[in-house]
Design a protein around this motif. Sequence first.
Motif, PDB file in Angstrom:
ATOM      1  N   ARG A 126       0.833  -1.203   0.000  1.00 33.42           N
ATOM      2  CA  ARG A 126       0.000   0.000   0.000  1.00 33.42           C
ATOM      3  C   ARG A 126       0.867   1.252   0.000  1.00 33.42           C
ATOM      4  O   ARG A 126       1.990   1.246   0.514  1.00 33.42           O
ATOM      5  CB  ARG A 126      -0.935   0.015   1.208  1.00 33.42           C
ATOM      6  N   THR A 127       0.286   2.302  -0.536  1.00 35.50           N
ATOM      7  CA  THR A 127       0.961   3.606  -0.518  1.00 35.50           C
ATOM      8  C   THR A 127       0.389   4.518   0.553  1.00 35.50           C
ATOM      9  O   THR A 127       1.050   5.463   0.985  1.00 35.50           O
ATOM     10  CB  THR A 127       0.817   4.310  -1.876  1.00 35.50           C
ATOM     11  N   HIS A 128      -0.863   4.280   0.953  1.00 31.43           N
ATOM     12  CA  HIS A 128      -1.543   5.123   1.929  1.00 31.43           C
ATOM     13  C   HIS A 128      -2.462   4.255   2.790  1.00 31.43           C
ATOM     14  O   HIS A 128      -2.763   3.114   2.441  1.00 31.43           O
ATOM     15  CB  HIS A 128      -2.387   6.214   1.248  1.00 31.43           C
ATOM     16  N   THR A 129      -2.911   4.831   3.919  1.00 32.95           N
ATOM     17  CA  THR A 129      -3.923   4.165   4.741  1.00 32.95           C
ATOM     18  C   THR A 129      -5.308   4.646   4.308  1.00 32.95           C
ATOM     19  O   THR A 129      -5.442   5.613   3.547  1.00 32.95           O
ATOM     20  CB  THR A 129      -3.726   4.480   6.232  1.00 32.95           C
ATOM     21  N   CYS A 130      -6.329   4.007   4.855  1.00 29.57           N
ATOM     22  CA  CYS A 130      -7.705   4.349   4.472  1.00 29.57           C
ATOM     23  C   CYS A 130      -8.231   5.596   5.175  1.00 29.57           C
ATOM     24  O   CYS A 130      -9.368   6.008   4.917  1.00 29.57           O
ATOM     25  CB  CYS A 130      -8.635   3.168   4.756  1.00 29.57           C
ATOM     26  N   TYR A 142     -14.182  -9.050   3.760  1.00 33.99           N
ATOM     27  CA  TYR A 142     -13.149  -9.539   2.850  1.00 33.99           C
ATOM     28  C   TYR A 142     -11.947  -8.607   2.929  1.00 33.99           C
ATOM     29  O   TYR A 142     -12.099  -7.391   3.087  1.00 33.99           O
ATOM     30  CB  TYR A 142     -13.670  -9.557   1.409  1.00 33.99           C
ATOM     31  N   VAL A 143     -10.746  -9.180   2.821  1.00 34.83           N
ATOM     32  CA  VAL A 143      -9.520  -8.378   2.820  1.00 34.83           C
ATOM     33  C   VAL A 143      -9.088  -8.191   1.375  1.00 34.83           C
ATOM     34  O   VAL A 143      -8.892  -9.173   0.643  1.00 34.83           O
ATOM     35  CB  VAL A 143      -8.396  -9.068   3.626  1.00 34.83           C
ATOM     36  N   ILE A 144      -8.969  -6.932   0.949  1.00 33.64           N
ATOM     37  CA  ILE A 144      -8.652  -6.647  -0.454  1.00 33.64           C
ATOM     38  C   ILE A 144      -7.542  -5.618  -0.568  1.00 33.64           C
ATOM     39  O   ILE A 144      -7.222  -4.903   0.391  1.00 33.64           O
ATOM     40  CB  ILE A 144      -9.893  -6.155  -1.233  1.00 33.64           C
ATOM     41  N   ARG A 145      -6.994  -5.590  -1.764  1.00 35.17           N
ATOM     42  CA  ARG A 145      -6.000  -4.578  -2.130  1.00 35.17           C
ATOM     43  C   ARG A 145      -6.454  -3.957  -3.441  1.00 35.17           C
ATOM     44  O   ARG A 145      -6.864  -4.679  -4.364  1.00 35.17           O
ATOM     45  CB  ARG A 145      -4.627  -5.220  -2.290  1.00 35.17           C
ATOM     46  N   GLU A 186      -8.832   0.815 -10.429  1.00 33.67           N
ATOM     47  CA  GLU A 186      -8.354   0.263 -11.705  1.00 33.67           C
ATOM     48  C   GLU A 186      -8.012  -1.221 -11.584  1.00 33.67           C
ATOM     49  O   GLU A 186      -8.228  -1.980 -12.518  1.00 33.67           O
ATOM     50  CB  GLU A 186      -7.129   1.061 -12.167  1.00 33.67           C
ATOM     51  N   THR A 187      -7.473  -1.639 -10.411  1.00 36.88           N
ATOM     52  CA  THR A 187      -7.198  -3.058 -10.189  1.00 36.88           C
ATOM     53  C   THR A 187      -7.671  -3.445  -8.793  1.00 36.88           C
ATOM     54  O   THR A 187      -7.611  -2.644  -7.860  1.00 36.88           O
ATOM     55  CB  THR A 187      -5.696  -3.386 -10.305  1.00 36.88           C
ATOM     56  N   LEU A 188      -8.151  -4.682  -8.682  1.00 34.99           N
ATOM     57  CA  LEU A 188      -8.658  -5.207  -7.425  1.00 34.99           C
ATOM     58  C   LEU A 188      -8.081  -6.598  -7.194  1.00 34.99           C
ATOM     59  O   LEU A 188      -8.111  -7.446  -8.085  1.00 34.99           O
ATOM     60  CB  LEU A 188     -10.191  -5.276  -7.452  1.00 34.99           C
ATOM     61  N   GLU A 189      -7.549  -6.825  -5.986  1.00 35.57           N
ATOM     62  CA  GLU A 189      -7.013  -8.135  -5.624  1.00 35.57           C
ATOM     63  C   GLU A 189      -7.628  -8.570  -4.301  1.00 35.57           C
ATOM     64  O   GLU A 189      -7.613  -7.812  -3.331  1.00 35.57           O
ATOM     65  CB  GLU A 189      -5.486  -8.052  -5.481  1.00 35.57           C
TER      66      GLU A 189
END
Length: 591
Positions: free
Chosen positions: A8-12, A74-77, A102-105
Motif C-alpha cells: 500500500r501507498t496510503h492508509t484508508c 473480505y480483505v482486499i488490495r 483500476e485493479t482489485l485483488e
Amino acid sequence: MTLVTKLRTHTCGELRLQDAGKQVELCGWVQRSRDLGGMTFIDLRDRFGITQLAFNTETHKQQSEQTRQLGREYVIRIAGKVAERSNKNSKIPTGDIEIVVETLEILNPALTPPFTIEDQTDGGDELRMKYRYLDIRRTPVREALELRHRMATEVRKYLDSQQFLEIETPVLIKSTPEGARDFVVPSRMNPGEFYALPQSPQTFKQLLMVAGIDRYFQIVKCFRDEDLRADRQPEFTQIDCEMCFVQRTDILHMFEGMVRHLFKAVKNVDLPELPHMSYADAMKFYGCDKPDTRFGMKFFELKELVSGKGFPVFDKAEFVAGICAKGCGEYTRKQLDELTEFVKRPQIGATGLVYLRCQSDGTLKSSVDKFFPAEELKKWAEFFAALPGDLILILAGEKNKTRKALSELRLEMGSRLNLRDPAKFACLWVLDFPLLEWNEDAQRWFAMHHPFTSANPEDLQLLGTDPGSVRANAYDMVINGVEVGGGSIRIHDKTAQSQLFSKLGFTEEEAHEQFGFLLNAFEYGAPPHGGVAFGFDRLCSLFGGADSIRDFIAFPKNNTGRDVMINAPSKISEGQLKELFIKTEGIPKST
C-alpha cells in the motif's frame, strides 16, 4: 505519516481533496458494498479510517464484476486514482474523495461475521468476547485501545522526566498474605511447591529502594483471585511507583503532577489543585472512602434531633442520617416507592426509607406524619437547609451498614438527577485511613492497606493501647467516586516492621517465613521510602467515559474469570498433571 509498504501507498484514513489525481494503492477490509447498476461503491476500512472505492461498470468492467464476489470483511488490495466525490460525506475525514479503482485483488475471503462490525453492533457481550478479534475492528473498541496506548506513553514520558527508572519485577514469586487469594503455579522442578502470581510488586519495589534505585516505576500486570465486577478483572494493570527519601507531601505532589499531566496531554483539561479529605470526613459526609464529589448531597446526621419522639425505628437505631435532593419535592408516591425498593435490595441492605417532601407551596409531607407534627418536620427542613421543592431522604440502623446504604442512595439520586456527568471530573486525595481493622470472625487485627504501611507519626504511641485509633500514613486518589490509586509511606525499620507483624497476629517464625527477605534487607541501610499504585485500566475507562474496564483491555475475561475466546481456564493432560505431582480426584465436575 504515510505507512508505506510493498502492498500500500496510503492508509484508508489519510487521503484528502488535495490528493486528487494521485495514483494510490490501499489495503483493508470491506465495510459495506452498494451496487447502483452502472456504479458500485465499497467502503474500505483499516485501523486509520474509511475510504470510498468507486467501480465504473463501463470503464472497468472486470473489476466491477469482481466486486460481486466481495462479502463483508473480505480483505482486499486496490490500485486507482484519487478523485473528488460528487456526493461528499462530511461524517468522515476522507469524505471529500473516492478512489476510482483500476485493479482489485482479493487477499483473503471472509465468513459472514457473527455480528455487525459497526459502532452500534447487534452482538451481545459474550458473543463479542468469543470473537474479540472481530470486536476490536469496531471503532469504539479500537479507539479505547488507542486511548490506553496514549495514556501509557504519557505516563512514561512524565515519569521519565522526573528521573524514574522503569524496572521489571518477577511474575513468579512466593505466596504472601495481601488481602486477596493468590493465583498459584506448581513448580515441576520443586515438587509440592508453588509459585504465586503477584497481587502487586510491593516487596520488590521496596527492595529496589533498599538497592538505591531512588525512583522506580513499572506499568505492570497484577493478579488477584477475587469476585469480579465491571471495574475488576483477575489480571489487571497497575502504574506501580516508589520513591525514597520522601515524606507524604512529596508523593502527593509528584503523582498529582502525573495525573494533571495526563488530563492535559490526553483530554486537554486543566485540573485545579486537588483537595484533601480525611477518611473520617469521607465516611461522615459521604458514607464511603471514595466519594463522588461531582455533586453535593452530603449526609446530615440527625439522631439527636429525631430521637425520643415515639418513633421506634429512630429511637432504637444506632445511627440516623439523611440527604437532601434538590428539586425532588414533587416526587410521586410511585417514585418514592421505587427509592424504597432500591434501598431494600439485598446488596444495599436497608430495611426502609423515611422521606420528607418540601412541596413547592411550602407545605411539608412525610411518611412519618403521625409520629412527627408539622413543627418537628419544619425543624428537619431547617436542619437540612431544605427549600420548597426539595426532598429529604432518611435511613436508620447500625452505623456502618446505614452509611453504606445511604451512600448508595446518594449515588442513585445523583444518577437520576444527571449529576454524574462522565465528561466532568472531580479529583481529590483521601488521607489518614485507619491503619488496622478488627475482624470479628478471625478475632484479630488486619492491615487496612497492607502490612508494610507506616503509622501516622502522631499516632504511634497508640499502637500498643488503642490500635483501632491509629491512622495510617496512607493516601488514595479518587476521581468521580472511583479509587484510581493508593499508596503509603512504608515502614523501613526492621523493629517497627516486626512490631506491626506481631500486632497482625504473625509469630516471629511466621513473619520470617513470609517476609524474612525484606526484614533482612532492612538491616542493610533501608532509606525512608513510599509509593503509590494506580489502577491503569480504571484510569483508562474514566478518561474514556465508560463504567467498565473491559473495552480498554485487548482480551478481557468475563464475570466468571473465563476467556471465552480461547476457552481458558481449561483442563491439562494427565501427563502434565503427573509431571507436576498433582492429583485432581474429588474435584466436582463443571456444569
